[in-house]
Design a protein around this motif. Structure first.
Motif, short mmCIF file in Angstrom:
data_model
loop_
_atom_site.label_atom_id
_atom_site.label_comp_id
_atom_site.label_asym_id
_atom_site.label_seq_id
_atom_site.Cartn_x
_atom_site.Cartn_y
_atom_site.Cartn_z
N ASN A 182 0.83 -1.21 0.00
CA ASN A 182 0.00 0.00 0.00
C ASN A 182 0.87 1.26 0.00
O ASN A 182 2.08 1.20 0.26
N LEU A 183 0.24 2.36 -0.30
CA LEU A 183 0.96 3.63 -0.46
C LEU A 183 1.65 4.05 0.83
O LEU A 183 2.79 4.52 0.82
N GLU A 184 0.96 3.89 1.97
CA GLU A 184 1.53 4.32 3.25
C GLU A 184 2.82 3.57 3.57
O GLU A 184 3.79 4.14 4.09
N GLU A 185 2.85 2.29 3.21
CA GLU A 185 4.04 1.47 3.47
C GLU A 185 5.25 2.00 2.69
O GLU A 185 6.35 2.14 3.25
N SER B 267 1.99 10.59 -2.61
CA SER B 267 0.93 10.27 -3.57
C SER B 267 0.91 11.26 -4.72
O SER B 267 0.84 10.88 -5.90
N ASN C 153 5.94 12.03 3.70
CA ASN C 153 4.52 12.14 4.02
C ASN C 153 3.71 11.44 2.94
O ASN C 153 3.97 11.61 1.75
N SER C 154 2.72 10.62 3.32
CA SER C 154 1.98 9.80 2.34
C SER C 154 1.22 10.66 1.33
O SER C 154 1.14 10.31 0.15
N SER C 155 0.64 11.78 1.77
CA SER C 155 -0.09 12.65 0.84
C SER C 155 0.85 13.28 -0.17
O SER C 155 0.56 13.34 -1.38
N ALA D 154 5.60 5.04 1.32
CA ALA D 154 5.92 6.40 1.78
C ALA D 154 6.76 6.34 3.06
O ALA D 154 7.74 7.09 3.21
N GLN D 155 6.39 5.43 3.96
CA GLN D 155 7.15 5.28 5.21
C GLN D 155 8.57 4.78 4.92
O GLN D 155 9.53 5.23 5.56
#
Length: 412
Positions: free
Chosen positions: A321-324, A337, A332-334, A326-327
């Motif tokens: 997933n995107l959050e993974e 994205s 920052n996930s936003s 980004a981390q």
């Protein structure tokens, strides 16, 4: 050898000079002989001699007029006038044309002519040496100018401008025009290390870039300046008139031509970042610094996106997933994205799905894994969801895709 042209409507004189003088021993080449001035002029317009020996009184075009016209083409032409006349006004006209010698035919002597020609050769040798020295000096100045411009660019970027007047004075010595708006353009070589390995010399690459850009500017009549900054980076300063929109379009077309030339001729990808018009020293400095920062920022972004894509590829066998991601990138996930969509051209989710579907097609084509096994290999817990995703991407189900491939192989 220096070239000599003889012109006289008196054939015995031409024959005497042609045969009695050993031209080659003098380091001369008898280019041609002519019976009138007009014939000599026509040839000289195509093939200019270094020395002219001419009669005065001739049909069609006399020696004075011939000398005048040839001196207009080449003021350094050396001339000896032959004449039967000893009137002062002929000699006076010859002197006005900077004729080196005025010889009366009734006193014509081969040895005197040879001595005169030796003097002419010495004069031409000195002139040739002078031109070579001038050319060497100009070359040295141009080489130093490139080095001076490089130092000027580095000082402008890395040090404060304490005095705009001092900056302007040095800039004018390097070719900048006073109170002129300039478009500041940052130039850099893509995959620089690969290019260096190919050419095996940083100096050769820098020399190549500078000289090709300079030649193209000259061919397009663009009075710009190009200076090296650091390794694969340089700056181009293009003067602008008041019609900035038209000038900007012209500059973009010129930059595209430079890119095509380097790519097609040398296999080098030369990239550009354009700033905004600037005239004041502090504004030119600001544009230069901003362009360097912009390039560094884009390099960082490119590295982040490249790392993201590699992470996805390495973990395509499981849910991502995107959050993974980004981390993993410490972003920052936003922000990640938005950045991913801007740089890649599609959303993170769509990119991951496309990667999984491409891998699914490879497994369907090249292995005997069942559909459920393939869905598990790609991190799908539910086979029906995998089937639905595959059909949404490819227009057919996984089993239809494999059967269609099987049918094609059977026909073969």
């Amino acid at each position: 050898m220096y070239k000599v042209m003889l012109v006289d409507d008196d054939y015995p004189v031409l024959e005497f000079l042609s045969e009695m003088i050993n031209w080659e021993d003098l380091g001369l080449q008898l280019q041609s002989v002519h019976g009138n001035g007009l014939s000599a002029l026509i040839e000289a317009e195509e093939n200019m001699p270094d020395i002219l020996i001419t009669d005065i009184g001739m049909p069609k075009l006399n020696g004075i007029e011939l000398t005048k016209k040839l001196k207009e083409i080449d003021p350094s032409l050396l001339v000896a006038i032959l004449s039967c006349h000893n009137e002062f006004h002929f000699a006076q006209q010859a002197l006005k044309l900077n004729v080196q010698e005025y010889i009366l035919k009734d006193k014509l002597n081969a040895e005197e002519i040879v001595q005169l020609l030796r003097q002419f050769v010495e004069t031409l040798d000195l002139e040739t040496k002078k031109k070579k020295n001038q050319l060497r000096l100009v070359t040295t100045i141009e080489q130093n100018k490139g080095w001076m411009l490089e130092r000027f660019i580095n000082r402008t970027i890395h040090h404060p401008i304490h005095s705009e007047d001092v900056w302007k004075e040095e800039a004018q010595l390097l070719g900048f025009l006073p109170n002129q708006n300039y478009m500041v353009i940052f130039c850099f070589i893509d995959h620089y290390q690969t290019v260096i390995q190919s050419f095996r010399s940083t100096e050769l690459v820098h020399f190549l870039v500078h000289n090709v850009i300079t030649e193209l500017m000259s061919g397009e009549h663009i009075n710009a300046m190009h200076g090296q900054f650091y390794q694969n980076e340089s700056f181009l300063f293009v003067p602008l008139n008041q019609e900035w929109d038209k000038e900007t379009k012209k500059i973009k077309n010129f930059l595209q031509m430079i890119q095509e030339t380097f790519q097609e001729t040398f296999g080098i990808s030369l990239l550009f970042e354009m700033g905004r018009p600037a005239a004041r020293p502090i504004d030119i400095k600001e544009q230069m610094v901003n362009l360097i920062d912009l390039k560094d920022s884009r390099n960082r972004i490119n590295n982040e996106i490249a790392n993201a894509c590699k992470y996805i590829s390495d973990n395509i066998h499981r849910k991502i997933n995107l959050e993974e991601v980004a981390q993993y990138l410490h972003l920052n996930s936003s922000y990640f994205s938005r950045l991913f969509k801007k740089e890649v051209g599609e959303t993170f989710v769509k990119y991951v799905v496309n990667m999984k579907m491409n891998r699914a097609k490879e497994l369907l084509d090249q292995t005997n894994y069942s559909i459920i096994e393939i869905s598990e290999l790609l991190g799908y817990d539910n086979q029906s969801y995998f089937n639905k995703t595959f059909k949404g991407s490819e227009g057919i189900s996984p089993i239809e895709y494999r059967n269609r491939l099987y049918k094609r192989e059977m026909k073969i």
